[in-house]
Design a protein around this motif. Structure first.
Motif, mmCIF file in Angstrom:
data_model
loop_
_atom_site.group_PDB
_atom_site.id
_atom_site.type_symbol
_atom_site.label_atom_id
_atom_site.label_comp_id
_atom_site.label_asym_id
_atom_site.label_seq_id
_atom_site.Cartn_x
_atom_site.Cartn_y
_atom_site.Cartn_z
ATOM 1 N N ASN A 1 -9.793 1.705 2.059
ATOM 2 C CA ASN A 1 -10.012 2.560 0.892
ATOM 3 C C ASN A 1 -10.413 3.979 1.297
ATOM 4 O O ASN A 1 -10.141 4.933 0.558
ATOM 5 C CB ASN A 1 -11.067 1.942 -0.018
ATOM 6 N N ARG A 2 -11.041 4.128 2.444
ATOM 7 C CA ARG A 2 -11.349 5.466 2.944
ATOM 8 C C ARG A 2 -10.085 6.213 3.369
ATOM 9 O O ARG A 2 -10.076 7.442 3.441
ATOM 10 C CB ARG A 2 -12.307 5.381 4.141
ATOM 11 N N LEU B 1 -11.425 -3.933 3.899
ATOM 12 C CA LEU B 1 -10.939 -3.122 2.779
ATOM 13 C C LEU B 1 -11.710 -1.814 2.575
ATOM 14 O O LEU B 1 -11.093 -0.806 2.189
ATOM 15 C CB LEU B 1 -10.933 -3.952 1.490
ATOM 16 N N PRO B 2 -13.020 -1.758 2.827
ATOM 17 C CA PRO B 2 -13.686 -0.449 2.703
ATOM 18 C C PRO B 2 -13.100 0.618 3.632
ATOM 19 O O PRO B 2 -13.031 1.798 3.252
ATOM 20 C CB PRO B 2 -15.148 -0.767 3.062
ATOM 21 N N LEU C 1 0.822 -1.208 0.000
ATOM 22 C CA LEU C 1 0.000 0.000 0.000
ATOM 23 C C LEU C 1 0.858 1.260 0.000
ATOM 24 O O LEU C 1 0.441 2.304 -0.504
ATOM 25 C CB LEU C 1 -0.902 0.038 1.240
ATOM 26 N N LYS D 1 -6.410 2.353 -2.829
ATOM 27 C CA LYS D 1 -7.522 1.656 -3.456
ATOM 28 C C LYS D 1 -7.158 0.183 -3.581
ATOM 29 O O LYS D 1 -6.183 -0.167 -4.251
ATOM 30 C CB LYS D 1 -7.798 2.240 -4.846
ATOM 31 N N VAL D 2 -7.939 -0.670 -2.904
ATOM 32 C CA VAL D 2 -7.689 -2.110 -2.934
ATOM 33 C C VAL D 2 -8.969 -2.815 -3.348
ATOM 34 O O VAL D 2 -10.027 -2.587 -2.760
ATOM 35 C CB VAL D 2 -7.222 -2.636 -1.562
ATOM 36 N N GLU D 3 -8.875 -3.653 -4.366
ATOM 37 C CA GLU D 3 -10.004 -4.444 -4.828
ATOM 38 C C GLU D 3 -9.648 -5.924 -4.721
ATOM 39 O O GLU D 3 -8.574 -6.338 -5.171
ATOM 40 C CB GLU D 3 -10.358 -4.103 -6.267
#
Length: 337
Positions: free
Chosen positions: A141-142, A137-138, A107, A146-148
């Protein structure tokens, strides 16, 4: 070199994962002695070896003692190189725990990465994929990156064979405050099963409907392809305005479906009765990114020994003060200074 006694505090594999992640981020070498000393089978297991090997590869690190059963491990980091990587646990060992070890260093890298992780995706004593994707992960991402994550194939113990893919777009971690979870938006329960009788999952979901009052639409049974089993997991999910919590229960030989379900229902009921933003397991996972962000706060339930041990390990590497403060309503606030 930082020396850590792995028998202190919670005394499990989390010490190894956090120490290797922090070593890569800070550039500080570490030696862990008495690895997993408080476990029934002390020393490194296959999934721990894979996790450390993954950290070694992405960070061009040097390792000593990296073998199954080892009770001491030395880890000297190099430079983290983002890119495309594939790591296979080789058993049903948790892909989620391998991801935990390498996610923070990637990251904070200077270019995107893609991971393919093979092994277990729904394991006891580890966060299932659904928890990582919908709860953990949400929040990450905040914080800027950005992780998908995508689940390609389920992997249960003991067969394994699962596969997840993770795309990581790095960015500096910024402090955030997660104090209020907001209004309840929806609930859902799934009893997943593969290669096992349907009635096992049906009995689990009947307990959920009866004890939580969830409807047939909200709580259902889902059958997976037989070749992804044998395996069974009960997933209970609650969505709030600002976050999601998932509680899981794993089917085990010798444990009735009713017992699996009642334990999960009890944990979910306890969380719903509180007003905490995160439960105890998500609190564990958020400590490292919040510490690396250098600030922020979140509310949770009573901190676990896992969390207290993680704070101690973080303090060995970072000049950060992490602490829990109990609130009048019974929740605890984690703050980073």
């Amino acid at each position: 070199m930082i020396i850590i006694d792995g028998s202190e505090g919670e005394g499990g594999g989390q010490v190894v994962r956090n120490a290797c992640a922090l070593s890569l981020v800070t550039g500080k070498a570490v030696r862990i002695e008495n690895v997993r000393a408080k476990r029934s089978k002390p020393g490194l297991m296959r999934q721990h070896v894979t996790a450390v090997e993954a950290a070694r590869v992405i960070g061009n690190a040097e390792c000593e003692g990296l073998n199954v059963g080892s009770s001491a491990l030395s880890f000297t980091p190099g430079r983290v190189v983002p890119g495309e990587y594939r790591f296979a646990v080789g058993t049903a060992g948790s892909t989620g725990l391998v991801l935990q070890t390498v996610l923070m260093p990637l990251l904070l890298a200077d270019a995107p990465s893609r991971l393919v992780l093979e092994g277990g995706t729904h394991n006891m004593l580890a966060p299932p994929f659904d928890f990582i994707a919908k709860c953990f992960l949400p929040v990450i991402n905040r914080m800027g990156p950005k992780v998908e994550a995508r689940l390609i194939r389920h992997g249960f113990y003991p067969r394994g064979g699962g596969r997840i893919e993770v795309d990581i777009s790095p960015a500096p971690l910024r402090p955030i405050n997660c104090l209020e979870r907001g209004s309840l938006i929806g609930v859902s329960g799934q009893a997943l099963f593969a290669g096992l009788p349907f009635e096992i999952a049906e009995r689990e979901i009947n307990i959920v409907r009866r004890d939580l009052g969830w409807s047939e639409r909200e709580a259902c049974v889902r059958e997976l392809p037989e070749d992804q089993g044998p395996g069974n997991i009960l997933l209970l999910e609650v969505q709030f305005e600002h976050g999601t919590e998932i509680v899981s229960g794993f089917g085990q030989l010798g444990v009735t479906a009713e017992r699996v379900s009642k334990k999960a229902v009890g944990r979910m009921s306890g969380f719903l009765e509180s007003n905490a933003f995160v439960g105890p397991y998500l609190a564990d996972q958020l400590l490292l990114p919040f510490a690396l962000a250098g600030g922020g706060s979140f509310t949770t339930v009573k901190p676990s020994q896992h969390s207290l041990t993680a704070i101690d390990v973080i303090g060995r590497f970072l000049d950060r003060q992490l602490g829990f403060t109990q609130q009048p309503g019974g929740t605890h606030v984690l703050t980073v200074r």
